[in-house]
Write an enzyme that holds these catalytic residues in place. Structure first.
Site, PDB file in Angstrom:
ATOM      1  N   ASP A 147      -4.051   2.884  -5.209  1.00  0.00           N
ATOM      2  CA  ASP A 147      -2.633   2.985  -4.859  1.00  0.00           C
ATOM      3  C   ASP A 147      -2.147   1.774  -4.059  1.00  0.00           C
ATOM      4  O   ASP A 147      -1.035   1.794  -3.523  1.00  0.00           O
ATOM      5  CB  ASP A 147      -2.368   4.268  -4.065  1.00  0.00           C
ATOM      6  CG  ASP A 147      -3.112   4.292  -2.733  1.00  0.00           C
ATOM      7  OD1 ASP A 147      -4.118   3.577  -2.606  1.00  0.00           O
ATOM      8  OD2 ASP A 147      -2.698   5.020  -1.825  1.00  0.00           O
ATOM      9  N   ASP A 197       0.838  -1.201   0.000  1.00  0.00           N
ATOM     10  CA  ASP A 197       0.000   0.000   0.000  1.00  0.00           C
ATOM     11  C   ASP A 197       0.867   1.243   0.000  1.00  0.00           C
ATOM     12  O   ASP A 197       1.944   1.276   0.613  1.00  0.00           O
ATOM     13  CB  ASP A 197      -0.913   0.003   1.229  1.00  0.00           C
ATOM     14  CG  ASP A 197      -2.114   0.916   1.040  1.00  0.00           C
ATOM     15  OD1 ASP A 197      -2.178   1.597   0.002  1.00  0.00           O
ATOM     16  OD2 ASP A 197      -2.978   0.941   1.927  1.00  0.00           O
ATOM     17  N   LYS A 241      -6.197  10.963  11.064  1.00  0.00           N
ATOM     18  CA  LYS A 241      -5.858  10.226   9.836  1.00  0.00           C
ATOM     19  C   LYS A 241      -6.747  10.605   8.660  1.00  0.00           C
ATOM     20  O   LYS A 241      -6.256  10.912   7.570  1.00  0.00           O
ATOM     21  CB  LYS A 241      -5.947   8.713  10.092  1.00  0.00           C
ATOM     22  CG  LYS A 241      -5.652   7.896   8.833  1.00  0.00           C
ATOM     23  CD  LYS A 241      -5.747   6.397   9.089  1.00  0.00           C
ATOM     24  CE  LYS A 241      -5.497   5.639   7.790  1.00  0.00           C
ATOM     25  NZ  LYS A 241      -5.567   4.171   7.979  1.00  0.00           N
TER      26      LYS A 241
END
Length: 1135
Positions: free
Chosen positions: A1059, A847, A916
């Site tokens: 991604d 990742d 986050k």
């Protein structure tokens, strides 16, 4: 109905085609004059079959508004006898229209033709003086598709002057050519003896005439160009101007609607309706502008078949299985079965009987509707739904309607969404039947069978791309129909209108007895669906809601069969490779390479403009992703199904059934008299919240049911996910319900169909991947994570052996089901005789570290920011979320010392989890308001945090997060501001933001606001705010595509979730190397400067554009050149 004769239709079609094509354009050379016949899209009538002219024959130059067609036209020798003997009234009408329009335009400009004296003193009109026609001139094809009537008249004038100049230079040659007067009615002029003085005077006079004619020609050309741009008539001539014009888009949609209507009429055999519809449009000048040659060709092909009595000798025998019946649980053949109560069997039979009643009622209603529409008296030029209701059998329409009823949620569905779904299903079935009818299916089956044989023989030595293989096979089978077909995608308005009509039939004719479930009620027929209105985003929208009786019947029946369309299921064979933007993915179901926002078609125009070679890299990357074969992890699927049947588990992301939903509070109206207003308001809020919770639980339960049902159906199969992309270039699997982009449950049950040995380092990568899935050891190195995995091997093996009755260590992970699947794979590997030779099908993930910030850091050459997102090598992996949380904590401690109350309250509550989501989305355009809501949600999840300080704390933290990111990523904010300001000025000028990715994929933002049903204007706010995140997304997709292509060339199995890249454990190191190399290669290009150059060229060049674009845009786009030069001075990140 008025029936027209076939010869009369041919005359009309021929006249209209000649009007659409360019009339004769004179290509002037010094020694000869050639007639150049312009064609539209290469379909113009060829004149090569007409007999050549010989010296001495009469050759007429067409007057303004008259057409010369040598190969079957009006006045040529090769024309038919009927056409040459007498012109039809249509030809006369067209000629008169051209003359009138040309005359009005010239009068408006003050450029009327004035009489000019000839050398003999007689009055002659420009363009009708002595003409010399070279008999050796060939026939050329003009490059333009259409010329205006004004421009043709201008060219005749220039040709006349130059023809006189030719006569002066060669008087002897002119003596043998017959001469005509202005309108062809006078006799030929007498021959004149060529004398030197007379020739000199005439030469000077002709030179002056030529200069005047050229001046007029230039003026007329400028007026023609301005008129073309203002009217947006020639769409293909200036697509960059048209695509932002709402009128041009509406024009294209209406033209496409006409084409779809004609195709539907022809397909269902109603030729007279199509004939009458086309002629009605042709008679009206305003409507005639909508017609092009392609529309006339539809009718010409039909009549050609009728004239020669063409009959297909054989019909295609292949049939597409439109629906796939998916059995959720099958007794005796599946390890998990559903418990069925006796009452459920009764309710199931009751529902089946009722569906038969509805089926019969809908068939009758549909048949009656067809009869009413077929004999309707509406205007001939108005589009009717009748042809669209005759494309399929009555049973097919009814099956589609009843299927949609089964999938309708208890809370109802938007009328627009439901109508679009029904319309699209009809369109997909129609496209498949069209391919059968046109014999495309037979040809496709031959090519596809050979293609799959080549795929099966694939090896390292055979390194031809799938696209190239398909091209080669298609070239070998070039005869027969084109695989692209000639069907047209229905406009959005047609799809919605047809779907709305079907919904209306369902609402009116699907009824049930009111006492079917409770005999205490009075018996009367009531509709099972009813139409209501609700508000969404301050707009009133139609809503279709099922009656509670229908919902109760469906829930009690507990039907064991779900029906899905084939195009929402994984493919049981490899996808057709994308060879163009219009062909690929499914074999028969039409699929677009680029997903579109409803009503937007600008991206289709851009893709059509692209050269095929420019899209090869994009097409090949989609093919590589789609060619990955998958299978089901059966042991894990059985565990998930057992929990699903046993009331689910919210902790493990398995939704519980509706029986576990909270009961909706009910109170007696008599008791409510004693309640205070506050108590009544509280009760109402409880009812609303309970209904909302029930609706959410039902949606989640049905979503899980769909995914598990499809997975169970595919448990013994090998299958594929065809891919396409959105307008930014981000790739997605086409099947929507079940794919590897789904939740933790969906990803856990998917493994690669191809297995590879673990090799020397594969087992270590499995262990590292396991730790990553748990969410632990984020700041530890790879060696530290491997050491931690080895220390918990007992828990790993216990989880694999006793997932539901053991220690249940796996249930505390961030991704519990993927963690359990990895535990099982590790257990199988370590217990094998030799783990290095253990065949593993398990995908290992790599990742990105906040991928958006990685791209911004690379664009801005930001060393500090690049370090925090792992672009620069470090001893331990960096975690940008923890870094931001740490810096925010430092800001909080500093403010707490100064006595700030909210900073003191937040002590001990600032964590990685709190910040986050905001850090992740700030690079994608989240505002401070949106960030505050994200942090507020996280704070509410903390039980110990005082709820009265949530708003103040979230407001304080979002400010600190943005400040922290600004310090860590110095170049990010400057780049974002430049992108935002550029987009604002572009949108303000009335244009849509466009750019091209480094792989050559054109991108355009499809954000518009609907002022009326047909007019859509730019949404300036969305265009501005969405440009920075969309640009980063396009870079992200470019990097992924480059990685996919290079992994394919290296023989790797590669799959991406944006991604996050997946591959076998043995090839993780190779994939990591390719990933890093392609990231460095991508950002070694001058991306920002190339973007600036493109925007300057696109929006700031040309006289017309410069007057529309504000001057600040020029300064804003020009500033990036200086910014890039400054950024290039920073050191580049090492490999």
């Amino acid at each position: 109905m008025l029936i027209f004769s076939l010869p009369f239709l041919f005359v009309v079609l021929k006249a209209r085609i000649q009007q659409l094509q360019s009339d004769v354009i004179v290509d002037v050379q010094h020694a000869k004059v050639q007639f150049v016949k312009a064609s539209k899209s290469g379909t113009g009538a060829s004149s090569g079959n007409s007999p050549k002219n010989v010296s001495g024959e009469r050759t007429e130059v067409p007057k303004a508004g008259q057409t010369s067609c040598k190969g079957g036209g009006q006045t040529g020798k090769g024309g038919g006898k009927d056409a040459s003997a007498s012109k039809s009234r249509w030809m006369e009408k067209l000629s008169q229209e051209k003359k009138t329009k040309t005359k009005k335009l010239k009068q408006k400009l003050g450029l009327e033709d004035k009489p000019v004296k000839s050398s003999k003193g007689k009055l002659m009109l420009p363009g009708t003086s002595h003409k010399t026609i070279s008999t050796k001139a060939g026939i050329k094809t003009a490059s333009t598709a259409k010329k205006s009537k004004t421009l043709k008249n201008q060219e005749h004038t220039v040709a006349a002057a130059k023809q006189e100049h030719t006569m002066a230079a060669a008087p002897v040659a002119a003596a043998n050519v017959p001469i005509r007067k202005a309108k062809g009615k006078g006799k030929a002029l007498k021959e004149m003896a060529p004398e030197l003085s007379e020739a000199r005077n005439r030469s000077e006079e002709l030179a002056e005439l030529e200069r005047k004619a050229e001046a007029k020609a230039r003026e007329l050309a400028e007026v023609e160009e301005l008129e073309r741009k203002l009217s947006q008539w020639a769409v293909s001539a200036s697509p960059e101007l048209v695509q932002d014009n709402s009128e041009a888009r509406v024009y294209g949609d209406v033209q496409r609607s006409v084409r779809c209507y004609l195709e539907a009429c022809v397909f269902c055999g109603d030729i007279d309706r199509a004939h009458h519809f086309l002629l009605s449009h042709h008679r009206m000048v305003s409507r005639r502008n909508l017609l092009n040659i392609g529309l006339y060709n539809i009718m010409m092909r039909v009549w050609a078949k009728k004239v020669i009595n063409f009959e297909l000798m054989s019909r295609v025998d292949i049939r597409q299985n439109i629906h796939i019946h998916v059995f959720i649980h099958q007794k005796h053949t599946r390890p998990c079965s559903i418990r069925v109560r006796p009452c459920c069997l009764f309710q199931r039979d009751l529902l089946a009987v009722q569906r038969l009643v509805w089926h019969k009622a809908l068939v009758g209603a549909l048949r009656e509707s067809r009869m009413i529409l077929s004999s309707g008296t509406q205007k001939a030029v108005k589009l009717s739904l009748y042809p669209y209701l005759c494309l399929l059998d009555e049973k097919d329409y009814v099956d589609i309607m009843i299927q949609s009823l089964s999938n309708l949620p208890p809370s109802g569905e938007s009328l627009h969404i439901l109508a679009k779904e029904l319309g699209n299903r009809v369109h997909n079935k129609f496209c498949i039947r069209m391919k059968e009818h046109n014999q495309i299916v037979d040809k496709l089956s031959h090519i596809y069978n050979e293609y799959t044989e080549l795929l099966a023989k694939d090896s390292k030595e055979f390194d031809v791309l799938p696209r190239e293989r398909w091209w080669k096979l298609e070239a070998e089978h070039s005869s027969g129909p084109s695989l692209l077909g000639d069907e047209t995608h229905w406009p959005h308005m047609v799809v919605v209108e047809l779907g709305t009509y079907l919904v209306d039939l369902m609402v009116k004719h699907m009824k049930v007895n009111s006492d079917i479930l409770n005999s205490a009620y009075d018996r009367k027929l009531i509709p099972v669906l009813y139409h209501m209105y609700t508000f969404r985003s301050n707009k009133q929208v139609g809503f279709i809601k099922p009656h509670p009786i229908l919902t109760q019947m469906q829930q009690d029946a507990m039907d064991t069969t779900l029906t899905f369309d084939s195009y929402v299921m994984p493919m049981l064979c490899p996808p057709v490779p994308w060879t163009s933007a219009k062909f690929g993915a499914y074999l028969l179901t039409p699929t677009k390479m680029m997903r579109a926002v409803e009503g937007a078609n600008q991206h289709e125009i851009l893709l059509e403009k692209c050269q095929d070679a420019d899209l090869h890299a994009v097409l090949d990357s989609l093919n590589q992703l789609g060619n990955t074969a998958w299978r089901i992890n059966q042991p894990l699927l059985d565990i998930i199904i057992s929990i699903f049947n046993d009331k689910g588990s919210e902790k493990l992301d398995v939704p519980p059934p509706n029986s576990e939903a909270p009961k909706i509070p009910r109170y007696n109206q008599q008791d409510s008299v004693t309640f205070t207003s506050a108590e009544k308001a509280h009760l109402k809020r409880e009812v609303v919240n309970a209904k909302k919770k029930c609706s959410e639980m039902h949606s989640l339960r049905m979503d899980a049911l769909y995914k598990l049902s499809i997975a169970n159906h595919m448990r013994d199969e090998v299958f594929w996910f065809p891919h396409n992309m959105d307008f930014r270039g981000r790739t997605y699997p086409c099947p929507p319900y079940f794919n590897h982009l789904g939740s933790d449950v969906t990803r856990a049950v998917l493994v690669f169909a191809e297995g590879k040995p673990l090799g020397p380092g594969g087992l270590d990568w499995l262990k590292v991947h396991l730790v990553n899935l748990t969410g632990l050891k984020k700041r530890s190195s790879l060696a530290g994570r491997l050491e931690y995995a080895n220390s918990i091997m007992d828990d790993i093996l216990d989880s694999a052996d006793n997932p539901l009755n053991g220690k249940k260590w796996w249930q505390n992970a961030d991704e519990p089901w993927q963690t359990l699947a990895c535990c099982m794979e590790i257990a199988n590997a370590v217990r094998s005789p030799d783990p290095t030779h253990f065949i593993s099908h398990f995908p290992v993930h790599q990742d990105g570290s906040c991928n958006g910030l990685q791209h911004y850091a690379a664009l801005g050459r930001d060393v500090i920011g690049a370090t925090s997102v792992n672009l620069i090598p470090c001893e331990v992996p960096q975690d940008v979320y923890s870094g931001v949380a740490q810096q925010v904590e430092e800001f909080r401690a500093r403010d707490a010392e100064k006595g700030l109350k909210i900073a003191q309250v937040l002590e001990g509550f600032i964590s990685r989890k709190v910040v986050k989501q905001t850090v992740m989305t700030v690079v994608y355009g989240v505002t401070r308001y949106g960030g505050r809501l994200q942090i507020e949600k996280r704070l509410k999840e903390i039980d110990d945090f005082p709820k009265e300080y949530v708003w103040d704390a979230s407001h304080y933290l979002v400010h600190q997060v943005f400040s922290s990111l600004k310090e860590m990523f110095t170049g990010t904010r400057e780049i974002q501001d430049w992108l935002t300001e550029s987009a604002r000025l572009i949108a303000k000028s009335g244009s849509t933001v466009e750019w091209v990715t480094p792989l050559g994929l054109p991108i355009i933002q499809p954000y518009h606001r609907s002022r009326t049903q047909m007019v859509r204007v730019n949404d300036t706010v969305k265009q501005k705010n969405a440009f920075p995140p969309n640009f980063i997304h396009s870079l992200d997709s470019t990097h992924m595509m480059l990685t996919a292509l290079y992994c394919y060339s290296a023989g790797l199995t590669f799959v991406s979730v944006h991604d996050c890249f997946w591959t076998h454990a043995i090839t993780v190191d190779t994939m990591n190397k390719v990933c890093r190399e392609q990231f460095v290669a991508l950002h070694s290009q001058p991306i920002l400067q190339e973007l600036s150059n493109f925007l300057l060229k696109k929006y700031c060049s040309g006289l017309l554009t410069l007057t529309l674009v504000p001057k600040p845009l020029l300064r804003c786009l020009g500033c990036v050149l200086r910014v890039v030069n400054l950024l290039e001075g920073e050191p580049s990140p090492p490999d």
